[in-house]
Design an enzyme around this catalytic site. Structure first.
Site, PDB file in Angstrom:
ATOM      1  CG  HIS A  45     102.532 -27.129  37.569  1.00 24.27           C
ATOM      2  ND1 HIS A  45     101.501 -26.276  37.898  1.00 24.27           N
ATOM      3  CD2 HIS A  45     102.696 -26.991  36.234  1.00 24.27           C
ATOM      4  CE1 HIS A  45     101.061 -25.681  36.803  1.00 24.27           C
ATOM      5  NE2 HIS A  45     101.772 -26.093  35.790  1.00 24.27           N
ATOM      6  CB  THR A  88      94.750 -24.696  34.089  1.00 24.06           C
ATOM      7  OG1 THR A  88      94.836 -26.038  34.532  1.00 24.06           O
ATOM      8  CG2 THR A  88      95.915 -23.895  34.643  1.00 24.06           C
ATOM      9  CE1 TYR A 134      95.961 -30.214  29.303  1.00 27.63           C
ATOM     10  CE2 TYR A 134      97.122 -28.145  29.065  1.00 27.63           C
ATOM     11  CZ  TYR A 134      96.423 -29.031  29.848  1.00 27.63           C
ATOM     12  OH  TYR A 134      96.204 -28.754  31.170  1.00 27.63           O
TER      13      TYR A 134
END
Ligand SMILES: *[C@@H]1O[C@H](CO)[C@@H](O)[C@H](O)[C@H]1NC(C)=O
Ligand SMILES: *[C@@H]1O[C@H](CO)[C@@H](O)[C@H](O)[C@H]1NC(C)=O
Ligand SMILES: *[C@@H]1O[C@H](CO)[C@@H](O)[C@H](O)[C@H]1NC(C)=O
Ligand SMILES: *[C@@H]1O[C@H](CO)[C@@H](O)[C@H](O)[C@H]1NC(C)=O
Length: 646
Positions: free
Chosen positions: A354, A477, A464
């Protein structure tokens, strides 16, 4: 930490996307810079998200700390951040700190960071055989690489008006504009080219474990594919030195050779090391290098990508999620930018590291590769094969390394056993019904989660929701915080005060939550906010505060009280980590929980139903959560239909 399988907002339909105020005199933005929010906005938003999580006394304390921060040290930090951002015109203020966050994290990447998506099967049954599908997917992936290299991949576009996305001439128009002015072209029609910089690390890349902070590595001239089978590593060139792709039948021949050659498990599989804590792995890697394995490691790191040919066929979607999320540990190289996994029955998926990029980039890749490999398969079911051989990487492992592998294996086996994955489907309504009710589908699902958590914990918990800021240069993001005083009121009404409210009151509470949630999305969301941001100066607060904290830490002075506040720690301990994702090419998607006592919730509201795939280390709590979620959705349905709560 923040984990996100970022969203594709454009998929949520016209209802979802706020129409922009047309500003005839609005200044044309010079470039898509991710704006640094105003500090007072971030603090205000932070406090609004904190309010439902704290009791009155705790809140007053946190409010005091936040206000002092805003007037004092925070103000200075913010000014420094703005200055720094002005100097670094070539990137966004969040890019550096965000890479640091990922690369400094010492937890294993698997389960904690790497998300997965599982592709829908090829509609033509005969093409779903492991060898054939793997070949066709490899070929389409390399075509994608070649399009990237020759720069003819049109930029991802976020359409404020989804109608445009279907307009061919427009796509053409944008594609042929030089990237420096594509932005203006897109602006004309309210569409926004997304930042493509993440694609730099899609191919030929790997994360390298280093003490205290990992590094991202890309080899720009790699031409070989890494293939894993039964824990063995194979490589062969898929591109020639001119960059031409190997003939698909040759690729298939190599893969067949590998399937036949790797007929047993190795005594020790190096793969387990990529499931380790990063510092532990960094130290073992050093030993591996000293023992003469550097060249082999380089071959793994620089490979165009990793193809995992699994020797198993998951029986159902839960097993499939386990397979794609973590697998059995010996046939994955979790550090690779991405791995394409194909199981014995021809099911395919992607597991990706990621730090280098977010869901938007990987989803785009998956969509294109899925479309290309199903519509223009490189090979048909019966194609001739030649005989080939390819290189198997052999490693020199001394006893210390073997014992490190053994420890890693035991740790990993134990952890993966504790990971529970469950599907949830709710068939009674979906997007169509919700939109008819003039509510936001995303808000309704999020509200159901809030109510559910409230029932389970007897209080509001930190939640979240990931969203993408890829419309901005080097955007990553942002976080939406669905908890609010309104969702708290609503949760109380549905859980503790069921008999106290008339249906109309409950309906009103839902409406308020939906409007509030939409406003949050508007503020945190990618492109419309660009205008919104310019004119209202606001985006979500999480990344801004994170960047300030990062700046404070990098100055080496003492950490401001604001970040040491236990309430700050708690809001960043996200019990519910949620992200929506959908595409016709994707059958399933998910990610692990971000905290040991939390849930990872990949969800989507479809036209006539909604569902999610939930991961957790807590078996009983997870089952409880899902049955309670069903209850919450039924309650919401009752109210929307005008019925009193059962
Ligand atoms: C998909 O395949 C076709 C046919 O081989 C090719 O012409 C096209 O360029 C491919 N698309 C991409 C994105 O590579
Ligand atoms: C990866 O390697 C291929 C083949 O050498 C090359 O064409 C491509 O540009 C490289 N990509 C990146 C991102 O370095
Ligand atoms: C294995 O190799 C590493 C690196 O050369 C060395 O530090 C370690 O002592 C070796 N272990 C054994 C048991 O030989
Ligand atoms: C969750 O799993 C189901 C299969 O049971 C799938 O249809 C759905 O798309 C998944 N949802 C997400 C968000 O991945």
């Amino acid at each position: 930490h923040a984990i996100s399988l970022s969203l594709h907002r454009a998929e949520l339909g016209p209802d979802y996307i706020p129409s922009l105020p047309s500003h005839p005199h609005a200044p044309t933005p010079d470039k898509s810079e991710l704006p640094v929010p105003r500090l007072e906005d971030s603090v205000r938003r932070y406090l609004a998200a904190q309010k439902p999580l704290l009791d009155d006394e705790q809140y007053r304390n946190t409010e005091r700390i936040a206000k002092e921060f805003q007037k004092g040290i925070g103000k200075q930090l913010h000014q420094d951040l703005v200055e720094l951002d002005k100097k670094n015109k070539y990137t966004s203020y969040i890019s550096g700190p965000w890479f640091d966050m990922y690369l400094s994290a010492r937890e294993p990447v698997v389960l904690n960071f790497n998300p997965f998506i599982c592709l829908t099967p090829d509609p033509k049954e005969a093409y779903n055989k492991q060898l054939l599908r793997a070949t066709n997917l490899v070929v389409s992936s390399i075509k994608f690489l070649n399009s990237l290299r020759s720069n003819c991949l049109r930029p991802d576009i976020y359409y404020v008006n989804p109608k445009w996305s279907k307009s061919r001439p427009f796509k053409h128009f944008i594609r042929f504009l030089p990237s420096s002015v594509a932005w203006y072209g897109a602006l004309l029609v309210n569409a926004y080219p997304l930042d493509m910089s993440q694609y730099k690390c899609l191919f030929n890349s790997s994360r390298i474990p280093k003490l205290n902070k990992d590094e991202l590595f890309t080899n720009e001239c790699a031409r070989h594919l890494l293939v894993m089978r039964n824990g063995h590593f194979y490589i062969f060139d898929v591109l020639d030195h001119l960059g031409n792709i190997l003939h698909p039948s040759e690729i298939k021949a190599y893969l067949l050779y590998i399937l036949q050659d790797a007929d047993h498990l190795p005594e020790s599989s190096l793969c387990y090391l990529t499931t380790e804590d990063r510092n532990t792995w960094a130290k073992v890697r050093q030993q591996l290098i000293e023992e003469g394995n550097e060249e082999n490691l380089m071959k793994i790191d620089s490979a165009v990508f990793c193809l995992c040919l699994d020797n198993s066929s998951p029986k159902d979607d839960d097993e499939l999620s386990h397979c794609m999320l973590h697998g059995n540990g010996f046939n994955r190289w979790f550090d690779k930018s991405f791995s394409l996994i194909v199981t014995s029955d021809g099911t395919a998926g992607i597991n990706f590291e990621h730090s280098w990029g977010d869901g938007v980039a990987v989803l785009r890749f998956a969509n294109e590769v899925h479309r290309n490999s199903t519509r223009h398969p490189a090979l048909v079911p019966q194609s001739a094969l030649s005989a080939v051989k390819c290189e198997r990487l052999e490693f020199k492992l001394n006893d210390s390394v073997k014992s490190a592998i053994n420890t890693a294996r035991m740790k990993f086996d134990k952890t993966k056993q504790k990971m529970f994955v469950r599907q949830f489907r709710f068939q009674k309504f979906g997007k169509e019904f919700i939109v008819k009710q003039k509510l936001s589908p995303d808000a309704v699902f999020q509200l159901a989660c809030q109510i559910t958590a409230y029932r389970q914990y007897g209080k509001m918990v930190s939640c979240y929701e990931a969203c993408s800021t890829a419309a901005f240069k080097h955007g990553r993001t942002e976080t939406i915080r669905p908890t609010s005083v309104l969702s708290q009121q609503c949760s109380r009404a549905f859980v503790e005060e069921r008999s106290k409210h008339a249906v109309a009151e409950l309906r009103d509470l839902i409406d308020k939550c939906s409007r509030y949630h939409r406003r949050l999305q508007l503020e945190a969301d990618m492109s419309p906010s660009h205008f919104f941001v310019k004119h209202h100066g606001s985006v979500g607060f999480d990344r801004h505060l994170f960047a300030l904290k990062h700046l404070a830490a990098s100055k080496g002075e003492h950490m401001p009280e604001f970040f040491l506040d236990s309430a700050y720690q708690r809001i960043n301990h996200n019990i519910l980590s949620t992200s929506t994702l959908h595409s016709p090419a994707v059958h399933l998607g998910g990610f692990g929980p971000v905290v040991p006592d939390g849930f990872g919730i990949g969800y989507h509201v479809f036209d006539t139903w909604l569902g999610c795939n939930v991961t957790s280390y807590l078996d009983k709590e997870q089952q409880e959560f899902l049955s309670s979620l069903e209850l919450s959705l039924n309650d919401i349905l009752d109210v929307l239909e005008g019925n009193p709560l059962a």
